[in-house]
Design a protein around this motif. Structure first.
Motif, short mmCIF file in Angstrom:
data_model
loop_
_atom_site.label_atom_id
_atom_site.label_comp_id
_atom_site.label_asym_id
_atom_site.label_seq_id
_atom_site.Cartn_x
_atom_site.Cartn_y
_atom_site.Cartn_z
N VAL A 60 0.82 -1.15 -0.07
CA VAL A 60 -0.21 -0.26 0.21
C VAL A 60 0.96 1.10 -0.35
O VAL A 60 1.43 1.47 1.01
CB VAL A 60 -0.57 0.82 1.02
CG1 VAL A 60 -1.44 1.16 1.14
CG2 VAL A 60 -1.78 -1.62 1.14
N ASP A 61 1.08 2.05 -0.90
CA ASP A 61 1.52 3.51 -0.84
C ASP A 61 1.18 4.17 0.08
O ASP A 61 -0.12 4.47 0.32
CB ASP A 61 1.39 4.46 -2.55
CG ASP A 61 2.59 5.01 -2.55
OD1 ASP A 61 3.64 5.31 -1.81
OD2 ASP A 61 2.15 5.89 -3.34
N ASN A 62 2.30 4.32 0.91
CA ASN A 62 2.26 5.50 1.95
C ASN A 62 3.15 6.23 2.49
O ASN A 62 4.75 6.51 1.52
CB ASN A 62 1.44 4.22 3.12
CG ASN A 62 3.69 3.53 3.60
OD1 ASN A 62 4.57 4.39 4.51
ND2 ASN A 62 3.74 2.77 3.09
N PHE A 63 3.16 7.33 2.68
CA PHE A 63 3.61 8.38 2.76
C PHE A 63 3.82 9.15 4.84
O PHE A 63 2.66 9.23 5.36
CB PHE A 63 4.00 9.60 2.88
CG PHE A 63 4.27 11.08 2.55
CD1 PHE A 63 5.83 10.77 2.64
CD2 PHE A 63 3.87 11.99 3.50
CE1 PHE A 63 6.45 12.31 2.68
CE2 PHE A 63 4.05 13.04 3.47
CZ PHE A 63 6.17 13.53 3.79
N VAL A 64 4.68 8.46 5.64
CA VAL A 64 4.91 8.92 6.63
C VAL A 64 5.46 10.13 7.51
O VAL A 64 7.11 9.88 6.69
CB VAL A 64 5.39 7.66 8.22
CG1 VAL A 64 4.88 8.02 8.96
CG2 VAL A 64 4.31 6.93 7.67
N LYS A 65 5.36 11.02 7.80
CA LYS A 65 5.83 12.12 7.91
C LYS A 65 6.03 12.86 9.96
O LYS A 65 4.48 12.79 10.18
CB LYS A 65 5.70 13.48 7.55
CG LYS A 65 6.61 14.63 7.84
CD LYS A 65 6.54 15.42 6.49
CE LYS A 65 7.03 16.77 6.68
NZ LYS A 65 7.32 17.90 5.47
N ILE A 66 6.59 12.88 10.22
CA ILE A 66 6.68 13.54 11.80
C ILE A 66 7.36 14.55 11.89
O ILE A 66 8.66 14.74 11.13
CB ILE A 66 7.30 12.45 12.78
CG1 ILE A 66 7.67 10.71 12.61
CG2 ILE A 66 7.44 12.83 14.24
CD1 ILE A 66 5.68 10.60 12.80
N TYR A 67 6.57 15.38 12.37
CA TYR A 67 7.31 17.15 12.85
C TYR A 67 7.90 17.33 13.88
O TYR A 67 6.48 17.33 14.41
CB TYR A 67 5.81 17.95 12.39
CG TYR A 67 4.98 17.35 11.10
CD1 TYR A 67 4.87 18.57 9.86
CD2 TYR A 67 4.43 16.34 10.44
CE1 TYR A 67 4.54 18.41 8.27
CE2 TYR A 67 3.16 15.90 9.43
CZ TYR A 67 3.46 17.14 8.69
OH TYR A 67 2.97 16.91 7.06
#
Length: 236
Positions: A191-198
């Motif tokens: 599953v295409d995904n994008f995880v980003k922590i600010y």
């Protein structure tokens, strides 16, 4: 189900809330922004426990609409959004994420019947939990989950549509290590995904930031752009 971080810095309801664009979508009273025409994709914004009247959430809907989306912010709590005077423990059982998922399906079905070319959903805290329950139904093409409420590995394993997860560095409800693990689960399931922590922000910062906190405002605006880019990639 949720922790005290979910209740901090509540919005001032009625401050800048525009009620001129309220329509019924899928049986739910909804704030709307933009135009629903056959060539336009639609976005559903699912509020945190403070509900669809939150001014910053509506401002975000307006901003996304300027980029060619028809945006709806439904009242998933039927006029019973959480307020600090209430007990969260007594409020939550009447507003389970599973019920939110059922309502989300109705909203998405209504939007498709009205001609939306594609549909995405963005969920904030409680809203992210509702989106995770939608995975097996196929009503939406892409999702963004922002500082989610408690999610399990099983919830994430069930997700089938491209999903971005945007989290806060300082978040006990959805800590960064857990969100990164969710990304690994999605990748393992193709599953295409994008995880980003600010960095340096807390749970709820995307729609409950303080205007005098320059760093939180900057990160919130960055998260809104990341959300826009994700939906543009998959819905246009």
């Amino acid at each position: 189900m949720s922790g005290p971080e979910c209740c901090t810095n509540p919005p001032t309801i009625g401050s800048g809330s525009n009620n001129d664009r309220i329509e019924e979508i899928g049986g739910l009273k909804s704030y709307t922004a933009g135009l629903l025409i056959p060539s336009n994709p639609a976005l559903i914004l699912i509020a945190d426990i403070f509900g669809f009247e939150a001014p910053k959430l509506r401002q975000l809907a307006d901003k996304l609409a300027k980029d060619g989306f028809y945006v709806v912010v439904p009242d998933f709590f039927y006029g019973d959004s959480y307020v600090p005077e209430k007990s969260l423990a007594s409020w939550l059982p009447n507003h389970e994420a599973e019920k939110g998922c059922e309502d989300l399906k109705k909203v998405a079905t209504d939007l498709k019947s009205k001609g939306a070319s594609a549909i995405g959903a963005a969920g904030f805290c409680w809203g992210g939990m509702a989106i995770s329950k939608l995975s097996t139904y196929g009503e939406i093409e892409a999702a963004v989950i922002l500082h989610p409420g408690p999610l399990s590995d099983d919830d994430v394993n069930a997700i089938k549509f491209p999903t971005a997860i945007l989290g806060a560095e300082l978040d006990e409800v959805s800590p960064p290590d857990q969100l990164k693990k969710f990304g690994e689960i999605l990748s393992a399931n193709s599953v295409d995904n994008f995880v980003k922590i600010y960095p340096g922000v807390v749970h709820g910062w995307t729609t409950r930031y303080k205007h005098d906190d320059e760093h939180s405002v900057k990160c919130a605006m960055e998260s809104h752009l990341d959300m826009l880019n994700w939906f543009t990639k998959y819905l246009k």
